[in-house]
Scaffold this active site. Structure first.
Site, mmCIF file in Angstrom:
data_model
loop_
_atom_site.group_PDB
_atom_site.id
_atom_site.type_symbol
_atom_site.label_atom_id
_atom_site.label_comp_id
_atom_site.label_asym_id
_atom_site.label_seq_id
_atom_site.Cartn_x
_atom_site.Cartn_y
_atom_site.Cartn_z
ATOM 1 N N GLY A 54 0.804 -1.198 0.175
ATOM 2 C CA GLY A 54 0.116 0.147 0.034
ATOM 3 C C GLY A 54 0.834 1.096 -0.009
ATOM 4 N N ARG A 90 10.203 -1.121 -4.604
ATOM 5 C CA ARG A 90 9.132 -1.337 -5.367
ATOM 6 C C ARG A 90 8.988 0.014 -6.058
ATOM 7 N NH1 ARG A 90 3.567 -3.236 -3.285
ATOM 8 N NH2 ARG A 90 3.417 -3.661 -5.487
ATOM 9 N N ASP A 240 -1.221 4.705 -6.240
ATOM 10 C CA ASP A 240 -0.004 4.643 -5.923
ATOM 11 C C ASP A 240 0.777 5.928 -6.315
ATOM 12 O OD1 ASP A 240 -1.117 1.921 -6.011
ATOM 13 O OD2 ASP A 240 0.506 1.644 -4.726
HETATM 14 O O1 MRU Z 1 0.727 -3.882 -4.638
HETATM 15 P P1 MRU Z 1 -0.069 -3.142 -3.642
HETATM 16 O O2 MRU Z 1 -0.830 -3.980 -2.835
HETATM 17 O O3 MRU Z 1 0.995 -2.422 -2.702
HETATM 18 O O4 MRU Z 1 -0.996 -1.975 -4.365
HETATM 19 C C1 MRU Z 1 -1.834 -1.214 -3.478
HETATM 20 C C2 MRU Z 1 -2.726 -0.579 -4.268
HETATM 21 O O5 MRU Z 1 -2.898 -0.571 -5.275
HETATM 22 C C3 MRU Z 1 -3.573 0.505 -3.525
HETATM 23 O O6 MRU Z 1 -4.769 0.689 -4.009
HETATM 24 C C4 MRU Z 1 -2.879 1.819 -3.331
HETATM 25 O O7 MRU Z 1 -1.472 1.739 -2.629
HETATM 26 C C5 MRU Z 1 -3.542 2.638 -2.487
HETATM 27 S S1 MRU Z 1 -3.091 3.019 -1.204
HETATM 28 C C6 MRU Z 1 -4.215 3.569 0.044
#
Ligand code: MRU
Length: 361
Positions: A54, A90, A240
């Site tokens: 996230g 990431r 993101d």
């Molecule tokens: O790959 P992830 O699980 O880190 O991706 C998360 C998302 O795409 C969320 O929608 C995003 O980070 C929103 S943060 C509150």
């Protein structure tokens, strides 16, 4: 967030600043486990393996990763190496590089002996700011929901997990939803399962259940149909990275929901704290993380004996492609819900001006 009546954040430092603890998101929803992160290398690994995930949370985790690095070695070379390793963990969520740059800008000018203490303090500030920003997003989003609410059940569709697990606390897209539920409104959430890692099914559904918010998990392909049947009143997702023009980069599949929302006159909002906005990038410059094909070829869950298991769902001989994010162009976005209010995409630059003014002030 409360779990079994105990308040948790997703990340917290040891009071003596020797390690950091995080909730392990790879074992939810079937097991609740806390991991002790004791070094920079461990923090990089925790981010890469998505034990923490996230956008806002990986920003806070990276800040604490810098603090762990300074505890081990406060030299210039350690500072630079730690920053590089964390940023490479990431690529898509801008919060990560934003938090690392903020740490470097504060720590670099300091005498090395002063860096350790300053790093832990600054990481705590970043975490604290995230909590406040998400709380404010909740209130601004709540006002939007109130405007559209007529007392009958209000259906909100969300994708992936932008609940409290994706942040230090409160969440982004789910913050207004918790607030509306707490205000007594009749809210129901359609939770996209969010293949391939199923963050919707495993994390969003679990988080909503912990808070008592009515919800239903749907397959990723069901949203468009539900919109055509007038069963979706609003879409709220996290992000993101958001460009200054209001293009929203979020979990793969968000774009298809944005198109379906536009086609069906359903308002589509992204809820983001300002560190998620990248003022210097265009949509086609955003680096989209490509993850391992095994996330598509296999699924994890419980088997019939209630044991954790991994199942192959594609026949041997096929390969898979796994882009983890996509971009919903600003023309599909009704508004960006931030800690300073809701901005139509074309007005987002006004937020930048406000932020610069408050920095100077
Ligand atoms: O790959 P992830 O699980 O880190 O991706 C998360 C998302 O795409 C969320 O929608 C995003 O980070 C929103 S943060 C509150």
């Amino acid at each position: 967030m409360y779990i079994n009546n105990k308040h948790y954040r997703t990340i917290w430092p040891d009071p003596r600043c020797q390690y950091v603890e995080v909730i392990d998101q790879t074992v939810l929803p079937f097991r609740f486990a806390v991991v002790k992160v004791q070094s920079l290398a461990m923090m990089v690994d925790t981010i890469k393996t998505m034990q923490v995930r996230g956008a806002p949370l990986i920003g806070a985790a990276a800040a604490y990763g810098m603090a762990l690095a300074m505890s081990a070695d406060d030299s210039d070379i350690s500072l630079t190496t730690a920053a590089e390793l964390l940023i490479a963990a990431r690529p898509t969520a801008v919060n990560l590089s934003w938090a690392v740059s903020r740490m470097v800008n504060i720590l670099k000018p300091l005498h090395p002996l002063k860096r350790n203490l300053a790093a832990w303090k600054q990481a705590a500030n970043i975490a604290e700011e995230d909590v406040k920003q998400n709380q404010a997003i909740g209130q601004h989003g709540l006002a939007l929901i109130k405007e559209a609410y007529d007392g009958s059940p209000f259906n909100i569709l969300t994708h992936c997990n932008a609940g409290w697990l994706a942040t230090v606390d409160y969440g982004t897209a789910l913050s207004p939803i918790y607030a509306a539920h707490d205000a007594g409104m009749d809210i129901h959430v359609w939770v996209d399962e969010t293949r391939p890692r199923n963050q919707g099914a495993s994390l969003t559904a679990w988080g909503l259940a912990q808070h008592g918010v009515p919800h239903t998990v749907i397959s990723d392909n069901a949203g468009g149909h539900l919109m055509q049947k007038k069963q979706v009143d609003m879409v709220i997702v996290g992000a993101d990275r958001v460009t200054a023009d209001g293009d929203v980069c979020n979990k793969i599949g968000t774009y298809l929901k944005a198109i379906a929302a536009k086609d069906n006159d359903v308002p589509f909002y992204a809820a983001v704290p300002s560190p998620t906005i990248d003022w210097n990038i265009s949509a086609d410059e955003i680096k989209i993380e490509n993850r391992h094909e095994d996330e598509v070829l296999y699924m994890a869950g419980l088997n019939q004996d209630n044991q954790s298991a991994v199942f192959r769902v594609v026949a041997e001989g096929s390969t898979a492609l796994n882009p983890a994010f996509d971009v919903s162009p600003a023309r599909l976005v009704s508004g960006i819900i931030t800690e300073r209010g809701v901005f139509p995409p074309s007005f987002l630059r006004h937020l930048e001006t406000q932020l610069i003014k408050s920095d100077v002030g």
